[in-house]
Scaffold this motif. Structure first.
Motif, PDB file in Angstrom:
ATOM      1  N   GLN A 209       3.622   8.241 -18.810  1.00  0.00           N
ATOM      2  CA  GLN A 209       3.496   7.002 -19.583  1.00  0.00           C
ATOM      3  C   GLN A 209       4.621   6.028 -19.241  1.00  0.00           C
ATOM      4  N   ALA A 210       5.816   6.550 -18.993  1.00  0.00           N
ATOM      5  CA  ALA A 210       6.928   5.686 -18.580  1.00  0.00           C
ATOM      6  C   ALA A 210       6.614   5.030 -17.243  1.00  0.00           C
ATOM      7  N   ALA A 211       6.019   5.793 -16.325  1.00  0.00           N
ATOM      8  CA  ALA A 211       5.653   5.226 -15.018  1.00  0.00           C
ATOM      9  C   ALA A 211       4.574   4.164 -15.171  1.00  0.00           C
ATOM     10  N   ALA A 212       3.567   4.434 -16.009  1.00  0.00           N
ATOM     11  CA  ALA A 212       2.483   3.469 -16.207  1.00  0.00           C
ATOM     12  C   ALA A 212       2.994   2.168 -16.817  1.00  0.00           C
ATOM     13  N   SER A 213       4.079   2.255 -17.579  1.00  0.00           N
ATOM     14  CA  SER A 213       4.614   1.044 -18.232  1.00  0.00           C
ATOM     15  C   SER A 213       5.218   0.060 -17.232  1.00  0.00           C
ATOM     16  N   PHE A 214       5.368   0.468 -15.978  1.00  0.00           N
ATOM     17  CA  PHE A 214       5.888  -0.447 -14.953  1.00  0.00           C
ATOM     18  C   PHE A 214       4.818  -1.429 -14.485  1.00  0.00           C
ATOM     19  N   TYR A 215       3.595  -1.269 -14.984  1.00  0.00           N
ATOM     20  CA  TYR A 215       2.528  -2.198 -14.604  1.00  0.00           C
ATOM     21  C   TYR A 215       2.912  -3.629 -14.963  1.00  0.00           C
ATOM     22  N   LYS A 216       2.753  -4.530 -14.001  1.00  0.00           N
ATOM     23  CA  LYS A 216       3.021  -5.971 -14.141  1.00  0.00           C
ATOM     24  C   LYS A 216       4.508  -6.302 -14.219  1.00  0.00           C
ATOM     25  N   ARG A 217       5.397  -5.329 -14.002  1.00  0.00           N
ATOM     26  CA  ARG A 217       6.804  -5.670 -13.860  1.00  0.00           C
ATOM     27  C   ARG A 217       7.038  -6.180 -12.440  1.00  0.00           C
ATOM     28  N   ASP A 218       8.292  -6.558 -12.151  1.00  0.00           N
ATOM     29  CA  ASP A 218       8.611  -7.012 -10.803  1.00  0.00           C
ATOM     30  C   ASP A 218       8.168  -5.950  -9.802  1.00  0.00           C
ATOM     31  N   MET A 220       7.672  -3.151  -7.403  1.00  0.00           N
ATOM     32  CA  MET A 220       8.471  -1.989  -7.037  1.00  0.00           C
ATOM     33  C   MET A 220       7.602  -1.053  -6.207  1.00  0.00           C
ATOM     34  N   SER A 221       8.218  -0.320  -5.315  1.00  0.00           N
ATOM     35  CA  SER A 221       7.476   0.666  -4.543  1.00  0.00           C
ATOM     36  C   SER A 221       7.180   1.878  -5.415  1.00  0.00           C
ATOM     37  N   LEU A 222       6.185   2.663  -5.009  1.00  0.00           N
ATOM     38  CA  LEU A 222       5.884   3.889  -5.746  1.00  0.00           C
ATOM     39  C   LEU A 222       7.083   4.821  -5.741  1.00  0.00           C
ATOM     40  N   GLY A 223       7.801   4.845  -4.637  1.00  0.00           N
ATOM     41  CA  GLY A 223       8.996   5.687  -4.564  1.00  0.00           C
ATOM     42  C   GLY A 223      10.050   5.273  -5.564  1.00  0.00           C
ATOM     43  N   SER A 224      10.222   3.969  -5.753  1.00  0.00           N
ATOM     44  CA  SER A 224      11.207   3.469  -6.713  1.00  0.00           C
ATOM     45  C   SER A 224      10.815   3.829  -8.139  1.00  0.00           C
ATOM     46  N   TYR A 232      10.696  14.410  -9.042  1.00  0.00           N
ATOM     47  CA  TYR A 232      11.421  15.037  -7.942  1.00  0.00           C
ATOM     48  C   TYR A 232      11.223  14.283  -6.642  1.00  0.00           C
ATOM     49  N   ASP A 233       9.980  13.844  -6.421  1.00  0.00           N
ATOM     50  CA  ASP A 233       9.663  13.110  -5.201  1.00  0.00           C
ATOM     51  C   ASP A 233       8.369  12.329  -5.430  1.00  0.00           C
ATOM     52  N   GLN A 234       7.991  11.517  -4.447  1.00  0.00           N
ATOM     53  CA  GLN A 234       6.821  10.652  -4.604  1.00  0.00           C
ATOM     54  C   GLN A 234       5.529  11.448  -4.692  1.00  0.00           C
ATOM     55  N   SER A 235       5.420  12.556  -3.962  1.00  0.00           N
ATOM     56  CA  SER A 235       4.183  13.342  -3.994  1.00  0.00           C
ATOM     57  C   SER A 235       3.981  13.970  -5.376  1.00  0.00           C
ATOM     58  N   HIS A 236       5.062  14.399  -6.008  1.00  0.00           N
ATOM     59  CA  HIS A 236       4.987  14.939  -7.376  1.00  0.00           C
ATOM     60  C   HIS A 236       4.532  13.842  -8.340  1.00  0.00           C
ATOM     61  N   PHE A 237       5.065  12.653  -8.160  1.00  0.00           N
ATOM     62  CA  PHE A 237       4.687  11.502  -8.987  1.00  0.00           C
ATOM     63  C   PHE A 237       3.199  11.196  -8.840  1.00  0.00           C
ATOM     64  N   ILE A 238       2.711  11.139  -7.598  1.00  0.00           N
ATOM     65  CA  ILE A 238       1.299  10.818  -7.355  1.00  0.00           C
ATOM     66  C   ILE A 238       0.400  11.886  -7.960  1.00  0.00           C
ATOM     67  N   GLY A 246      -6.449   9.823 -13.862  1.00  0.00           N
ATOM     68  CA  GLY A 246      -7.672   9.848 -13.072  1.00  0.00           C
ATOM     69  C   GLY A 246      -7.643   8.889 -11.904  1.00  0.00           C
ATOM     70  N   LEU A 247      -6.491   8.258 -11.679  1.00  0.00           N
ATOM     71  CA  LEU A 247      -6.359   7.240 -10.641  1.00  0.00           C
ATOM     72  C   LEU A 247      -5.139   7.507  -9.771  1.00  0.00           C
ATOM     73  N   HIS A 248      -5.228   7.132  -8.496  1.00  0.00           N
ATOM     74  CA  HIS A 248      -4.033   7.088  -7.652  1.00  0.00           C
ATOM     75  C   HIS A 248      -3.161   5.943  -8.162  1.00  0.00           C
ATOM     76  N   PRO A 249      -1.840   6.106  -8.209  1.00  0.00           N
ATOM     77  CA  PRO A 249      -1.017   5.002  -8.729  1.00  0.00           C
ATOM     78  C   PRO A 249      -1.204   3.680  -7.990  1.00  0.00           C
ATOM     79  N   LYS A 250      -1.515   3.716  -6.685  1.00  0.00           N
ATOM     80  CA  LYS A 250      -1.764   2.457  -5.972  1.00  0.00           C
ATOM     81  C   LYS A 250      -2.953   1.729  -6.581  1.00  0.00           C
ATOM     82  N   GLN A 251      -3.999   2.481  -6.927  1.00  0.00           N
ATOM     83  CA  GLN A 251      -5.182   1.885  -7.545  1.00  0.00           C
ATOM     84  C   GLN A 251      -4.838   1.342  -8.923  1.00  0.00           C
TER      85      GLN A 251
END
Length: 264
Positions: A209-218, A220-224, A232-238, A246-251
């Motif tokens: 939920q913290a990651a999803a809250s970055f929607y529409k902020r400045d 940022m890369s998925l890694g950031s 731990y890493d981007q693959s864990h995040f994805i 139910g979605l890839h974060p890029k989508q």
């Protein structure tokens, strides 16, 4: 579409995170993602259908309670609508409804089933209210009365739940247990009773939920975002993001999935 939030009065801020309302003048499909907290919903204009896994639609309720969930659902309506919501901390279920929070995990239940005549009366009052400020007052009175009837004692695990929500999962489960003077076994048992989820799963959902809250902020890369939210890493995040949305974060962050329409 219009969405806004209203803070609770200070004396109820330990149980109610905020009130919210959403309204639209056209059809809409809502993507219900994983959520570690509890929502009470009143559809005071229009009635949504739930889209089942097989694509069929079934009528949803007009007033109900959603427990903490990691199950994905979709709800749709073909016309204008107005919803009033109360976003509770998860311990609201045992404190207000005398049930272990785990009994409503991944469950959406009608208020009339949960509270019988009291649920029907509450729904009628909310539906008849002239505005959302009045609806907030009705829920505050309901919450005060339910808390007073149960002579609620603030348990250390309540603070632990709020700590994870507001600080993201920045402390290990073992350290949290020690911080609140509980053994790990006691902590896990009480946490599941009052939050409905294990501390580990609860923390994963809060991090999502913290990651999803970055929607529409400045931008940022998925890694950031992954680093900022403690993955731990981007693959864990994805992986976690896909599990809980139910979605890839890029989508999701593209704004073209339909899942973020209410955030626009």
């Amino acid at each position: 579409m219009r969405y806004e939030t209203i803070p609770p009065p200070p004396h109820l801020a330990h149980v109610i995170r905020f009130f919210w309302m959403m309204e639209g003048e056209a059809g809409y499909t809502h993507h219900n993602m994983a959520d570690a907290c509890v929502e009470m919903l009143f559809h005071y204009r229009g009635r949504f259908d739930e889209i089942e896994n097989n694509g069929e639609r079934s009528s949803s309720y007009t007033a109900g309670l959603h427990g903490a969930t990691h199950v994905l659902r979709r709800y749709t309506i073909d016309a204008g609508f107005s919803i009033f919501g109360v976003y509770f901390y998860p311990q609201a279920i045992p404190l207000l409804f005398s049930l272990p929070a785990s009994e409503l995990t991944n469950v959406a239940v009608e208020l009339s089933y949960l509270l019988k005549s009291a649920g029907i009366q509450l729904e009628e009052e909310i539906m008849a209210a002239s505005n959302n400020r009045e609806r907030c007052s009705i829920i505050c009175r309901f919450t005060e009365e339910r808390l007073a009837a149960r002579h609620t004692v603030e348990l250390p695990v309540f603070s632990a739940i709020r700590h994870i929500i507001h600080n993201k999962p920045d402390t290990s489960i073992a350290d949290l247990a020690r911080q609140y003077y509980l053994s790990e076994r006691q902590f896990e048992r009480q946490f599941k009773q009052y939050a409905g989820l294990s501390p580990k799963l609860f923390s994963r959902i809060i991090r999502f939920q913290a990651a999803a809250s970055f929607y529409k902020r400045d931008v940022m890369s998925l890694g950031s975002i992954a680093l900022e939210c403690g993955y731990y890493d981007q693959s864990h995040f994805i992986s976690d993001f896909k599990t809980f949305s139910g979605l890839h974060p890029k989508q999701f962050f593209s704004g073209h999935s339909g899942a973020t329409d209410w955030r626009e």
